[in-house]
Write an enzyme that holds these catalytic residues in place. Structure first.
Site, PDB file in Angstrom:
ATOM      1  N   ASN A  12       0.878  -1.170   0.000  1.00 51.44           N
ATOM      2  CA  ASN A  12       0.000   0.000   0.000  1.00 51.44           C
ATOM      3  C   ASN A  12       0.917   1.222   0.000  1.00 51.44           C
ATOM      4  O   ASN A  12       1.447   1.621   1.030  1.00 51.44           O
ATOM      5  CB  ASN A  12      -0.878  -0.048   1.259  1.00 51.44           C
ATOM      6  CG  ASN A  12      -1.854   1.104   1.328  1.00 51.44           C
ATOM      7  OD1 ASN A  12      -1.768   2.066   0.546  1.00 51.44           O
ATOM      8  ND2 ASN A  12      -2.775   1.033   2.262  1.00 51.44           N
ATOM      9  N   LYS A  19       3.136   0.775   3.240  1.00 57.79           N
ATOM     10  CA  LYS A  19       2.716  -0.230   4.225  1.00 57.79           C
ATOM     11  C   LYS A  19       2.768  -1.573   3.523  1.00 57.79           C
ATOM     12  O   LYS A  19       2.403  -1.662   2.355  1.00 57.79           O
ATOM     13  CB  LYS A  19       1.271   0.025   4.662  1.00 57.79           C
ATOM     14  CG  LYS A  19       1.151   1.047   5.753  1.00 57.79           C
ATOM     15  CD  LYS A  19      -0.275   1.033   6.294  1.00 57.79           C
ATOM     16  CE  LYS A  19      -0.774   2.449   6.416  1.00 57.79           C
ATOM     17  NZ  LYS A  19      -2.189   2.643   6.368  1.00 57.79           N
ATOM     18  N   ARG A 104      -2.476  -2.043  -3.574  1.00 58.14           N
ATOM     19  CA  ARG A 104      -3.676  -1.226  -3.416  1.00 58.14           C
ATOM     20  C   ARG A 104      -3.563  -0.055  -4.397  1.00 58.14           C
ATOM     21  O   ARG A 104      -2.581   0.680  -4.383  1.00 58.14           O
ATOM     22  CB  ARG A 104      -3.746  -0.687  -1.993  1.00 58.14           C
ATOM     23  CG  ARG A 104      -4.905   0.258  -1.827  1.00 58.14           C
ATOM     24  CD  ARG A 104      -4.900   0.919  -0.465  1.00 58.14           C
ATOM     25  NE  ARG A 104      -6.050   1.797  -0.353  1.00 58.14           N
ATOM     26  CZ  ARG A 104      -6.031   2.959   0.281  1.00 58.14           C
ATOM     27  NH1 ARG A 104      -4.929   3.406   0.838  1.00 58.14           N
ATOM     28  NH2 ARG A 104      -7.115   3.684   0.345  1.00 58.14           N
ATOM     29  N   HIS A 221     -17.538   2.892   7.521  1.00 58.07           N
ATOM     30  CA  HIS A 221     -16.076   2.812   7.660  1.00 58.07           C
ATOM     31  C   HIS A 221     -15.629   4.148   8.253  1.00 58.07           C
ATOM     32  O   HIS A 221     -15.557   5.162   7.562  1.00 58.07           O
ATOM     33  CB  HIS A 221     -15.440   2.566   6.286  1.00 58.07           C
ATOM     34  CG  HIS A 221     -13.942   2.552   6.315  1.00 58.07           C
ATOM     35  ND1 HIS A 221     -13.195   1.407   6.108  1.00 58.07           N
ATOM     36  CD2 HIS A 221     -13.044   3.542   6.543  1.00 58.07           C
ATOM     37  CE1 HIS A 221     -11.909   1.697   6.204  1.00 58.07           C
ATOM     38  NE2 HIS A 221     -11.794   2.995   6.465  1.00 58.07           N
ATOM     39  N   LEU A 222     -15.365   4.135   9.559  1.00 59.28           N
ATOM     40  CA  LEU A 222     -15.032   5.374  10.263  1.00 59.28           C
ATOM     41  C   LEU A 222     -13.588   5.328  10.732  1.00 59.28           C
ATOM     42  O   LEU A 222     -13.286   4.823  11.817  1.00 59.28           O
ATOM     43  CB  LEU A 222     -15.976   5.561  11.462  1.00 59.28           C
ATOM     44  CG  LEU A 222     -17.486   5.405  11.189  1.00 59.28           C
ATOM     45  CD1 LEU A 222     -18.281   5.550  12.480  1.00 59.28           C
ATOM     46  CD2 LEU A 222     -17.951   6.413  10.149  1.00 59.28           C
ATOM     47  N   ASN A 224      -9.681   7.698   9.944  1.00 59.77           N
ATOM     48  CA  ASN A 224      -9.348   9.102   9.767  1.00 59.77           C
ATOM     49  C   ASN A 224     -10.069   9.611   8.514  1.00 59.77           C
ATOM     50  O   ASN A 224     -10.684  10.671   8.515  1.00 59.77           O
ATOM     51  CB  ASN A 224      -7.830   9.266   9.680  1.00 59.77           C
ATOM     52  CG  ASN A 224      -7.426  10.684   9.980  1.00 59.77           C
ATOM     53  OD1 ASN A 224      -8.125  11.410  10.710  1.00 59.77           O
ATOM     54  ND2 ASN A 224      -6.324  11.115   9.398  1.00 59.77           N
ATOM     55  N   GLY A 225     -10.044   8.807   7.440  1.00 61.40           N
ATOM     56  CA  GLY A 225     -10.985   9.003   6.339  1.00 61.40           C
ATOM     57  C   GLY A 225     -12.230   8.201   6.682  1.00 61.40           C
ATOM     58  O   GLY A 225     -12.134   7.204   7.392  1.00 61.40           O
ATOM     59  N   ARG A 254     -11.134  16.111   6.733  1.00 60.69           N
ATOM     60  CA  ARG A 254     -11.904  16.514   5.543  1.00 60.69           C
ATOM     61  C   ARG A 254     -13.326  16.905   5.927  1.00 60.69           C
ATOM     62  O   ARG A 254     -13.922  16.287   6.813  1.00 60.69           O
ATOM     63  CB  ARG A 254     -11.973  15.363   4.526  1.00 60.69           C
ATOM     64  CG  ARG A 254     -10.642  15.034   3.916  1.00 60.69           C
ATOM     65  CD  ARG A 254     -10.729  13.828   2.994  1.00 60.69           C
ATOM     66  NE  ARG A 254      -9.604  12.944   3.235  1.00 60.69           N
ATOM     67  CZ  ARG A 254      -9.595  11.629   3.032  1.00 60.69           C
ATOM     68  NH1 ARG A 254     -10.666  11.026   2.560  1.00 60.69           N
ATOM     69  NH2 ARG A 254      -8.526  10.919   3.281  1.00 60.69           N
ATOM     70  N   ARG A 297     -10.152   9.677  20.423  1.00 62.28           N
ATOM     71  CA  ARG A 297      -9.831   9.471  21.847  1.00 62.28           C
ATOM     72  C   ARG A 297      -9.648  10.805  22.559  1.00 62.28           C
ATOM     73  O   ARG A 297     -10.148  11.033  23.659  1.00 62.28           O
ATOM     74  CB  ARG A 297      -8.543   8.656  22.013  1.00 62.28           C
ATOM     75  CG  ARG A 297      -8.704   7.205  21.697  1.00 62.28           C
ATOM     76  CD  ARG A 297      -7.385   6.557  21.469  1.00 62.28           C
ATOM     77  NE  ARG A 297      -6.829   6.964  20.182  1.00 62.28           N
ATOM     78  CZ  ARG A 297      -5.930   6.266  19.500  1.00 62.28           C
ATOM     79  NH1 ARG A 297      -5.442   5.171  19.992  1.00 62.28           N
ATOM     80  NH2 ARG A 297      -5.495   6.685  18.324  1.00 62.28           N
ATOM     81  N   VAL A 344     -12.161   4.416  14.293  1.00 64.16           N
ATOM     82  CA  VAL A 344     -13.215   4.966  15.159  1.00 64.16           C
ATOM     83  C   VAL A 344     -14.338   3.948  15.316  1.00 64.16           C
ATOM     84  O   VAL A 344     -14.794   3.658  16.437  1.00 64.16           O
ATOM     85  CB  VAL A 344     -13.760   6.289  14.567  1.00 64.16           C
ATOM     86  CG1 VAL A 344     -14.928   6.808  15.400  1.00 64.16           C
ATOM     87  CG2 VAL A 344     -12.656   7.337  14.465  1.00 64.16           C
ATOM     88  N   GLU A 346     -14.406   0.750  15.116  1.00 64.70           N
ATOM     89  CA  GLU A 346     -14.077  -0.453  15.889  1.00 64.70           C
ATOM     90  C   GLU A 346     -13.809  -0.164  17.360  1.00 64.70           C
ATOM     91  O   GLU A 346     -13.961  -1.042  18.209  1.00 64.70           O
ATOM     92  CB  GLU A 346     -12.829  -1.137  15.285  1.00 64.70           C
ATOM     93  CG  GLU A 346     -13.098  -1.763  13.932  1.00 64.70           C
ATOM     94  CD  GLU A 346     -11.824  -2.161  13.202  1.00 64.70           C
ATOM     95  OE1 GLU A 346     -10.829  -2.488  13.869  1.00 64.70           O
ATOM     96  OE2 GLU A 346     -11.831  -2.138  11.953  1.00 64.70           O
ATOM     97  N   GLU A 397      -8.188  -4.738   5.169  1.00 67.87           N
ATOM     98  CA  GLU A 397      -8.004  -4.455   3.744  1.00 67.87           C
ATOM     99  C   GLU A 397      -6.855  -5.260   3.151  1.00 67.87           C
ATOM    100  O   GLU A 397      -6.922  -5.692   2.006  1.00 67.87           O
ATOM    101  CB  GLU A 397      -7.785  -2.948   3.550  1.00 67.87           C
ATOM    102  CG  GLU A 397      -9.060  -2.164   3.811  1.00 67.87           C
ATOM    103  CD  GLU A 397      -8.845  -0.668   3.949  1.00 67.87           C
ATOM    104  OE1 GLU A 397      -8.429  -0.235   5.043  1.00 67.87           O
ATOM    105  OE2 GLU A 397      -9.082   0.058   2.982  1.00 67.87           O
TER     106      GLU A 397
END
Ligand code: AMP
Length: 411
Positions: A12, A19, A104, A221-222, A224-225, A254, A297, A344, A346, A397
């Site tokens: 990725n 990654k 990816r 899907h929460l 950072n994006g 964003r 957090r 977020v 999870e 992913e």
């Protein structure tokens, strides 16, 4: 590919990071690693800076995480450093057990509806999409080129973030703008995070003990994006991100949905340039723009201390989320489950509780005890009486990319 080649390296590549995960996709009868067993995971950060950092964990050998700091000039050097780390554990890229490299790729446009073995023509097509994904596709392309140079004989597969959303009906994918202009510039809603939405919707069906074709799921899907999708019988019928990953939910940095006239206004009245507005909406908006923090957090901690700015940011985030849950309930007609995933989704129980609060008329409810459970496993958080299941389904992913890659090259 040889009969023993069961490993897939997932890459990725971001603009300044890579990654990676090496997975074994095939159990052997002698009790070897099960499908999707991770052999090594790692991350190269700050590529191109003096303080580049490589963190590598050789899970196969049970070894400790190894971290090295020092300049890594570019993606080629980064991948060579990764290859050296893998070699040190006997997992090198030259191994005959390596079946393929799965990349990816963020934007596949309309052309790529499924994972695709990369050849020169495919690479050229991914390059043609750079104007619609200027922040992401160039880094993905660099990663592909570098990996191909290192192992030209090995199948390299592109797995696209947009592919899962190509099943959206035309009425959900089109913006209501002049058709000729839209078509000339390929302006439409593509959606992103598709690998995650595909994986999580399938896993949610599994959690309910059903086949994906039998269930309708709203995936949130929460991370950072952040993005939402409406998945009917395993096929995506709507998603919140659009031409770019800017549209939709409030995210870490964003804005998500916004009146496009705000951008004209900022240019005409505030004297901002195109690039200024781009940076404002992509990097200085969302939670960070609203309260200065994008880590949920920290926001929750501030709320507990009575911080009103953090509380308002949280409320705006939740309000948008609720609107999408309502909209996608209407789009799907019947909803079997709402699934929360990513950093977020999870981990932040208060976000899940707030997003579903007051939606009892829609069949949704949260069991406080179940919602408080911390686990890496898919799990229900709704009480038994709830008509619509609410679930936490950790995304993966890399595993999805590895599975799609392996399925293609071993077919
Ligand atoms: P991702 O992009 O999926 O890696 O998600 C990253 C985000 O997840 C972070 O910016 C945090 O806001 C959020 N996050 C991670 N861990 C937690 C946690 N334990 N509680 C609340 N939010 C978390």
């Amino acid at each position: 590919m040889t009969a023993t080649a069961t490993r897939v390296l997932v890459l990725n590549s971001g603009s300044s990071s890579v990654k990676y995960q090496l997975l074994d996709m095939n159990p052997d009868s002698a009790g070897g690693p099960a499908a999707g067993t991770r052999l090594a995971v790692g991350l190269v950060e700050r590529i191109g800076e003096d303080t580049s950092r490589l963190a590598h964990t050789p899970l196969a050998t049970g070894g400790d995480k190894r971290e090295t700091e020092g300049p890594i000039a570019d993606h080629e050097a980064a991948l060579k450093a990764v290859a050296a780390e893998l070699s040190a554990d006997g997992l090198g890229l030259d191994s005959p057990q390596l079946a393929a490299i799965g990349h990816r790729v963020v934007h596949g446009g309309l052309k790529f509806t499924a994972p695709t073995v990369i050849d020169d023509a495919v690479l050229a097509e991914i390059e043609r999409l750079v104007p619609v994904a200027p922040l992401h596709n160039p880094a993905n392309i660099t990663g592909i080129r570098t990996a191909r140079a290192l192992r030209p004989d090995l199948p390299q597969v592109a797995v696209f973030d947009t592919a899962f959303h190509t099943t959206m009906p035309e009425y959900a994918a089109r913006y209501a703008i002049d058709v000729a202009t839209a078509d000339a510039h390929r302006i439409r809603r593509y959606g992103f995070h598709g690998t995650s939405h595909a994986y999580v919707s399938r896993k949610t069906a599994e959690l309910l003990g059903k086949d994906p074709s039998e269930v309708n799921v709203i995936v949130l899907h929460l991370g950072n994006g952040a993005s939402a999708s409406a998945v009917a019988g395993g096929r995506c019928v709507d998603t919140s991100m659009g031409l770019t990953p800017l549209e939709g939910l409030v995210m870490g940095t964003r804005s998500g949905d916004i009146d496009p006239a705000v951008t004209f206004h900022l240019k005409r009245v505030a004297g901002m340039s195109e690039d200024d507005v781009d940076v404002l909406l992509n990097k200085k908006s969302g939670l960070v723009g609203l309260c200065g923090d994008n880590d949920m957090r920290e926001i929750r901690r501030r709320i507990d201390e009575g911080d009103e700015r953090a509380e308002l940011a949280f409320d705006i985030y939740i309000h948008r989320l609720k609107k999408y849950i309502g909209a996608y309930t209407a789009v799907l007609g019947r909803v079997d489950a709402v699934a929360f995933t990513a950093g977020v989704g999870e981990n932040a129980a208060p976000v899940r509780a707030a997003a579903l609060a007051g939606l009892e008329e829609m069949g949704l409810a949260v069991d406080a005890d179940l919602n408080a459970v911390r686990s890496g496993e898919p799990r229900l958080i709704s009480p038994e009486y709830a008509r619509v299941a609410a679930a936490v389904v950790p995304t993966d992913e890399e595993l999805e990319i590895a599975q799609q890659t392996y399925a293609l090259v071993s077919a």
